[in-house]
Design a protein around this motif. Sequence first.
Motif, mmCIF file in Angstrom:
data_model
loop_
_atom_site.group_PDB
_atom_site.id
_atom_site.type_symbol
_atom_site.label_atom_id
_atom_site.label_comp_id
_atom_site.label_asym_id
_atom_site.label_seq_id
_atom_site.Cartn_x
_atom_site.Cartn_y
_atom_site.Cartn_z
ATOM 1 N N MET A 57 24.421 81.809 43.978
ATOM 2 C CA MET A 57 24.642 80.585 44.773
ATOM 3 C C MET A 57 24.541 80.912 46.264
ATOM 4 S SD MET A 57 28.070 78.255 44.924
ATOM 5 C CE MET A 57 28.074 77.611 43.267
ATOM 6 N N ALA A 58 23.794 80.093 47.004
ATOM 7 C CA ALA A 58 23.679 80.324 48.443
ATOM 8 C C ALA A 58 25.017 80.107 49.121
ATOM 9 C CB ALA A 58 22.643 79.381 49.031
ATOM 10 N N THR A 59 25.329 80.949 50.096
ATOM 11 C CA THR A 59 26.609 80.790 50.790
ATOM 12 C C THR A 59 26.363 80.650 52.279
ATOM 13 O OG1 THR A 59 26.795 83.154 50.992
ATOM 14 C CG2 THR A 59 27.939 82.146 49.122
ATOM 15 N N GLY A 60 27.470 80.324 52.989
ATOM 16 C CA GLY A 60 27.455 80.298 54.441
ATOM 17 C C GLY A 60 26.364 79.405 54.979
ATOM 18 N N ARG B 237 23.252 79.782 55.313
ATOM 19 C CA ARG B 237 21.954 79.734 54.641
ATOM 20 C C ARG B 237 21.936 78.638 53.597
ATOM 21 N NH1 ARG B 237 21.863 84.261 51.856
ATOM 22 N NH2 ARG B 237 23.901 84.894 52.582
ATOM 23 N N ARG B 238 23.124 78.166 53.245
ATOM 24 C CA ARG B 238 23.203 77.142 52.210
ATOM 25 C C ARG B 238 22.640 75.827 52.726
ATOM 26 N NH1 ARG B 238 28.012 76.713 48.137
ATOM 27 N NH2 ARG B 238 27.456 74.776 47.128
ATOM 28 N N LYS B 239 21.997 75.093 51.831
ATOM 29 C CA LYS B 239 21.425 73.799 52.197
ATOM 30 C C LYS B 239 22.454 72.712 51.930
ATOM 31 C CE LYS B 239 16.666 72.720 51.164
ATOM 32 N NZ LYS B 239 15.824 72.207 50.083
ATOM 33 N N ARG C 250 28.878 71.401 47.321
ATOM 34 C CA ARG C 250 29.814 72.487 47.620
ATOM 35 C C ARG C 250 30.868 72.626 46.520
ATOM 36 N NH1 ARG C 250 30.274 76.725 51.133
ATOM 37 N NH2 ARG C 250 28.630 75.544 52.169
ATOM 38 N N PHE C 251 31.334 71.491 45.986
ATOM 39 C CA PHE C 251 32.351 71.520 44.929
ATOM 40 C C PHE C 251 31.795 70.861 43.673
ATOM 41 C CE2 PHE C 251 34.760 71.819 48.856
ATOM 42 C CZ PHE C 251 35.586 72.896 48.582
ATOM 43 N N SER C 252 32.014 71.511 42.529
ATOM 44 C CA SER C 252 31.536 70.896 41.283
ATOM 45 C C SER C 252 32.507 69.819 40.807
ATOM 46 C CB SER C 252 31.312 71.961 40.200
ATOM 47 O OG SER C 252 32.452 72.762 40.102
ATOM 48 N N ALA D 255 31.314 73.435 54.612
ATOM 49 C CA ALA D 255 30.442 72.275 54.358
ATOM 50 C C ALA D 255 30.169 71.538 55.667
ATOM 51 C CB ALA D 255 31.110 71.340 53.351
ATOM 52 N N ILE D 256 31.207 71.366 56.487
ATOM 53 C CA ILE D 256 31.024 70.638 57.756
ATOM 54 C C ILE D 256 30.131 71.446 58.702
ATOM 55 C CG2 ILE D 256 32.223 69.753 59.812
ATOM 56 C CD1 ILE D 256 34.547 68.941 57.938
ATOM 57 N N ARG D 257 30.336 72.768 58.727
ATOM 58 C CA ARG D 257 29.496 73.617 59.590
ATOM 59 C C ARG D 257 28.023 73.520 59.181
ATOM 60 N NH1 ARG D 257 31.300 76.877 63.212
ATOM 61 N NH2 ARG D 257 33.537 77.234 63.329
ATOM 62 N N VAL D 258 27.786 73.589 57.881
ATOM 63 C CA VAL D 258 26.394 73.568 57.404
ATOM 64 C C VAL D 258 25.757 72.202 57.695
ATOM 65 C CG1 VAL D 258 24.938 73.720 55.332
ATOM 66 C CG2 VAL D 258 26.786 75.371 55.680
#
Length: 393
Positions: free
Chosen positions: A1-4, A6-8, A17-19, A377-380
């Motif tokens: 899973m992409a993190t930080g 780099r995540r889309k 972000r949350f399942s 999530a907010i940062r991305v």
Amino acid sequence: MATGRRRKPAALGGSPRFSVPLDIVRPSFPDLGLFAERFSRGLALGQVTNHGPAVAEFEERLSAWCGAPAVTCCNGQAALLLMLRAAGITGGEVIVPAYTFSATPHAVSWVGARPVFADIRNLVIDPADAERRITADTVAILAVDTYGLACDYDALEGLGRKHGIKILVDSAPAFGTRVGGRPVGARGDAQAFSFHATKPFTTMEGGCVVSRDETLLHRAAALRNFGQVRGADCDEPGLNAKMMEVCALIGLEQLATFDTVVSHRVHCARMLRDGLGGIPGLELPVWPDGQDPVWLYFPVLVDPVAFGMTRDRLAEALGRENIRVRRYFDIPCHHLGAYAAHQQISLPETERVAGTVLALPVYNDMTEAEYAGIVEAIRVIRDHAGEVAAALA
Ligand code: T4K
């Protein structure tokens, strides 16, 4: 899973972000086993309401917690009505912040007084603006501890003494907030709390009035029981606003662990504040000196230009991440249909906050993965603001 980073964002086709969705509220209740025996005994005896032993014990424990006598009741709205009537408010003008839940001005109207809306500073009533609105008809200020942020009790109590008016506090969201290391509860002429399911301290439905003023509190106790004072005799018309035994049983269990819960909520809010600090376009609440608010929610203000999208788009983008935020309180009370006559007044800070606020969740049992996930999530989303805004347009 992409993190930080780099995540889309999910709004751009990334995985949420949350399942399992994070709702704005996740109530915590004690295990049934902890109070089942007392509850069963009450059911078997048929003793379920009208000041049973659990309510009596709960009131004693609440009074010790708040540092002043407490009278329980069936919900926070009833607590407001009882507090206002017990303080002798049946007419005249009551100054309230426009930035609050509708329950605050509604309570003023229901007792026969007129709400006069004041502006806010740091999300709670601005004492200077409240003072400017005092007239010969003013009988009280009903301040609000919005999101659990304690308002400026010292300044408000000073206004009470100076102008000979009551200072009452709608502390519906603030049970557990500490000022100077002590839980709030004994300030102004009285404080009213809510124990609704959405509150950090909950008895399902419930509430209480707390006051050092013995006369006021006795009156509140009579008013919640139809106004009865000597047997069935009533000095004034009251309500049935009593707390049920089962709610008090839950409250007793909640109180036993609530100190730890408050510390955890404060920790989660600090983590949100530290994680979100420095993100361009996000304004965070000022953490008042000497205060640890219980943080019913963690409010952030979104500057659409600096953040790269509006508050509503950010709410939508977070929804795609399965983070369900709310716009508490996007309709300030002077704009509610019920108070249309007040729509002409201008309350600049209230309107600025109402137009940009997003309430983020804080739970009694929030995990590190949850608060860190919200921050990330907010940062991305901010990092991809242009694309996200365009995708959601
Ligand atoms: N003064 C102030 C300043 C207040 O904020 C309030 C109430 C009062 C007085 C009056 O106190 P109470 O009479 O309510 O004790 C909610 C609450 O119903 C209300 O208590 C609260 N303030 C207000 C700010 O928010 P809604 O209409 O936003 O609630 P609702 O049904 O949309 O629920 C919010 C979230 O909570 C949902 O996502 C689901 C969750 N939830 C809700 C309930 C009822 C649960 O998980 N479990 C539940 O049982 O008003």
